[in-house]
Scaffold this motif. Structure first.
Motif, PDB file in Angstrom:
ATOM      1  N   PRO A   1      -3.287   4.039  -2.761  1.00  0.00           N
ATOM      2  CA  PRO A   1      -4.029   2.981  -3.452  1.00  0.00           C
ATOM      3  C   PRO A   1      -4.983   2.210  -2.548  1.00  0.00           C
ATOM      4  O   PRO A   1      -6.014   1.721  -3.018  1.00  0.00           O
ATOM      5  CB  PRO A   1      -2.921   2.070  -4.000  1.00  0.00           C
ATOM      6  N   SER A   2      -4.661   2.110  -1.254  1.00  0.00           N
ATOM      7  CA  SER A   2      -5.537   1.343  -0.365  1.00  0.00           C
ATOM      8  C   SER A   2      -6.869   2.038  -0.136  1.00  0.00           C
ATOM      9  O   SER A   2      -7.831   1.416   0.327  1.00  0.00           O
ATOM     10  CB  SER A   2      -4.853   1.104   0.983  1.00  0.00           C
TER      11      SER A   2
ATOM     12  N   SER B 261       0.836  -1.200   0.000  1.00  0.00           N
ATOM     13  CA  SER B 261       0.000   0.000   0.000  1.00  0.00           C
ATOM     14  C   SER B 261       0.867   1.245   0.000  1.00  0.00           C
ATOM     15  O   SER B 261       1.472   1.592  -0.994  1.00  0.00           O
ATOM     16  CB  SER B 261      -0.927  -0.045   1.214  1.00  0.00           C
TER      17      SER B 261
ATOM     18  N   LEU C  97      -7.699   2.362 -10.947  1.00  0.00           N
ATOM     19  CA  LEU C  97      -6.260   2.594 -10.820  1.00  0.00           C
ATOM     20  C   LEU C  97      -5.545   2.603 -12.162  1.00  0.00           C
ATOM     21  O   LEU C  97      -4.373   2.970 -12.239  1.00  0.00           O
ATOM     22  CB  LEU C  97      -5.639   1.554  -9.882  1.00  0.00           C
TER      23      LEU C  97
ATOM     24  N   THR D 244     -10.521   2.899  -5.567  1.00  0.00           N
ATOM     25  CA  THR D 244     -11.271   1.827  -6.221  1.00  0.00           C
ATOM     26  C   THR D 244     -10.341   1.104  -7.188  1.00  0.00           C
ATOM     27  O   THR D 244      -9.793   1.730  -8.099  1.00  0.00           O
ATOM     28  CB  THR D 244     -12.468   2.403  -6.984  1.00  0.00           C
ATOM     29  N   PRO D 245     -10.114  -0.190  -7.005  1.00  0.00           N
ATOM     30  CA  PRO D 245      -9.128  -0.897  -7.841  1.00  0.00           C
ATOM     31  C   PRO D 245      -9.360  -0.731  -9.335  1.00  0.00           C
ATOM     32  O   PRO D 245      -8.398  -0.600 -10.109  1.00  0.00           O
ATOM     33  CB  PRO D 245      -9.288  -2.358  -7.404  1.00  0.00           C
ATOM     34  N   GLU D 246     -10.625  -0.732  -9.748  1.00  0.00           N
ATOM     35  CA  GLU D 246     -10.931  -0.635 -11.178  1.00  0.00           C
ATOM     36  C   GLU D 246     -10.529   0.715 -11.769  1.00  0.00           C
ATOM     37  O   GLU D 246     -10.406   0.857 -12.995  1.00  0.00           O
ATOM     38  CB  GLU D 246     -12.426  -0.869 -11.409  1.00  0.00           C
TER      39      GLU D 246
ATOM     40  N   THR E  15     -10.329   7.471  -5.300  1.00  0.00           N
ATOM     41  CA  THR E  15      -9.238   7.450  -6.266  1.00  0.00           C
ATOM     42  C   THR E  15      -8.817   8.891  -6.519  1.00  0.00           C
ATOM     43  O   THR E  15      -9.217   9.529  -7.497  1.00  0.00           O
ATOM     44  CB  THR E  15      -9.684   6.744  -7.552  1.00  0.00           C
TER      45      THR E  15
END
Length: 574
Positions: free
Chosen positions: A391-392, A373, A399, A395-397, A479
């Motif tokens: 990043p933690s 992280s 990134l 939203t992963p999508e 994000t």
């Protein structure tokens, strides 16, 4: 070789007119004759204020520090330091961090003290106190105010800041009533202390432990826990011994200490604000530290602590789970174990005593709470000197994302248009906010986590890529790309972005690029230079700050404060 006399004896040890003056005036505070027999004089820099929930109890805590100092054979003398209430101060507390650091530096240097205990807790008081003390380099130890108790609302734990942002968006989306929103207000802050999430205050107090500038468990013990009073007492004991042993911040704040701080920051899912504070502190003590160190070193460790906003729990739970010593233990061979601390033990020795009591709250490197992280440090033509992202909290999508910019020229423009039904925005857009960097606001406020357009919230959108030269609260999430350097006010490429421009964000590749050709950007720059307005501020602290503040990649310190200083006073009084 005989040990030189204590610094305080230059004032209180003279048997002449000058000594008479110094002793006579300080005796009027109630100190008896015999305490001027060569005992260490310990200053207590106290940021107590009724404006700050974080620090409203520091008057009482200072009493326990004093008790420890007296017990160890020192003489405590408390003095005030500027308090920076994050939730109250305008335009932003960050504007005054460097002013606090200057005040602390000059107060320590100017007064006849041999060491200092630093009392603070709210976001900017911790780095401000550390920066000031590090510049003078007299023995110093930090006592944080501690986090408030867990928030409670209708049988659920709620976290400072993090749930404010969540509830606010739910109200704007029509999913939560205003009455329920207002009802949650009283349950969120139930005691004195700092935010109970892993916001900037908790992050910085944990980093103080990572740096070695406090006793163990400094960060997680709740503000109202009796054990914090004990820690304050023991810190009073310890500072007297530090003076006798001449252990100074420069002995503790080494490159290894900063590397440990970065490891702790990554492991706890700490606030992005820690980046500018650690860079500024390193600049004060002359330790080489680069923005990219946070990315490179932080990649070594996964997310180990399951706290809001990156997780589920709160600081009270972190305390009961083992706190920072447990995290140090879990870092294992990543920890720079020989780094010395204010306690007199190495970080390796402190880590050896750390134990985890709740694996839901503190994970292992083998079974972490989340992947590596820390912060990602971005480069590209939109941020030549860097930008950061947590990043933690993202939203992963999102990134990796490409979208068209929706630009707000300043915070007033944002507030005026964000809920306009005709705003040209959709879920793929990238919100861009200018004019909120160190010079531009001024002070670099926590507005980077822009609230989303109401019309998208009503459609169920809960995150978008957002870019600015601002900061964001450590309690916030999303994000959110922050600290773009150079800022727009300083003429960085951010100043040239226009609505409709395409922006490419590649988080894993650490890139942020404006997809506009160089010729067009050159034309825009010429027009931007021609349209620049006259400076808004021409006097006082604002003028000094704007004229001398450095950019985010340099820690947002004032340029003339970088580098080592000393405790020397060029002229004696009288």
């Amino acid at each position: 070789m005989a040990k030189p006399p204590l610094r305080s004896q230059r004032s209180y040890g003279k048997i002449d007119r000058d000594g008479f003056i110094h002793r006579s005036w300080i005796k009027a505070t109630g100190l008896p004759e015999h305490v001027f027999d060569g005992r260490p004089i310990i200053g207590i820099a106290n940021t107590w204020s009724e404006l700050v929930t974080c620090q409203v109890h520091l008057r009482e805590l200072a009493g326990f520090v004093k008790r420890g100092i007296w017990e160890a054979g020192g003489v405590p003398i408390e003095f005030p330091a500027m308090s920076l209430p994050e939730t109250q101060m305008r335009p932003t507390a960050m504007l005054f961090r460097n002013l606090l650091a200057m005040e602390v530096e000059e107060s320590i240097r100017a007064n006849p003290i041999d060491g200092v205990v630093l009392l603070g807790g709210c976001d900017k008081t911790t780095p401000g106190l550390l920066m000031g003390a590090a510049s003078v380099d007299l023995p110093a130890i930090f006592v944080s105010s501690g986090p408030m108790l867990n928030g409670k609302f209708r049988g659920q734990d709620i976290g400072s800041g993090t749930d404010v942002w969540r509830f606010s968006e739910e109200v704007r989306a029509g999913d939560m009533s205003l009455a329920d929103f207002m009802a949650a207000e009283s349950g969120m802050s139930r005691s004195a202390g700092t935010c109970n999430t892993m916001g900037t205050a908790s992050t910085m107090s944990a980093i103080v432990e990572g740096l070695g500038m406090s006793l163990p468990n400094n960060s997680a013990l709740p503000a109202v826990d009796a054990r914090r009073r004990v820690l304050a007492h023991l810190s009073g004991n310890r500072i007297v011994q530090m003076v006798k042993d001449d252990v100074k911040p420069s002995d503790i704040l080494t490159r290894e200490a900063f590397e440990n701080a970065i490891l702790v920051h990554a492991a706890i899912g700490g606030s992005t604000n820690a980046v500018v504070h650690l860079l500024a502190l390193a600049g004060r003590v002359g330790v080489p530290l680069d923005l990219h160190d946070f990315d490179v070193i932080g990649r070594e460790v996964p997310l180990l602590v399951n706290l809001m906003p990156s997780g589920q729990y709160l600081m009270e739970d972190f305390c009961y789970a083992g706190g920072v010593p447990a995290v140090l233990n879990e870092l294992g061979d990543l920890l720079r174990r020989e780094a010395v601390t204010a306690w007199g033990k190495t970080q390796g020795e402190i880590a050896a005593g750390g134990e985890v009591w709740n694996r839901e709250v503190i994970g292992t490197r083998e079974v972490p709470v989340g992947p590596s992280s820390g912060v990602w440090v971005l480069t590209g033509n939109l941020c030549p000197d860097g930008a950061i992202l947590k990043p933690s909290a993202a939203t992963p999508e999102l990134l990796t994302h490409r979208g068209k910019a929706v630009v707000f020229e300043d915070i007033e423009d944002y507030h005026a248009r964000i809920d306009d039904p005709d705003l040209p925005v959709d879920a793929t857009s990238i919100l861009v906010l200018k004019g909120c960097g160190p010079k531009g606001y001024p002070g670099m406020p926590e507005v980077g986590n822009m609230a989303l357009p109401r019309k998208l919230l009503e459609l169920g959108v809960r995150d978008m890529v957002r870019i600015s030269d601002a900061r964001m609260s450590g309690t916030a999430y999303g994000t959110v790309i922050l600290h773009v350097a150079p800022e727009s006010e300083a003429g960085g490429p951010l100043a040239l972005v226009q609505t409709g421009d395409e922006i490419a964000f590649d988080g894993p590749g650490r890139r942020l690029d404006l997809l506009v050709d160089e010729a067009e950007l050159a034309r825009r720059r010429q027009a931007w230079e021609a349209a620049r307005a006259a400076p808004k501020y021409d006097r006082g602290w604002y003028r000094l700050y704007i004229d001398t503040v450095m950019q985010a990649d340099k820690g947002v310190d004032l340029d003339f404060l970088v580098g080592k200083s000393s405790a020397d006073v060029t002229r004696e009084s009288h």
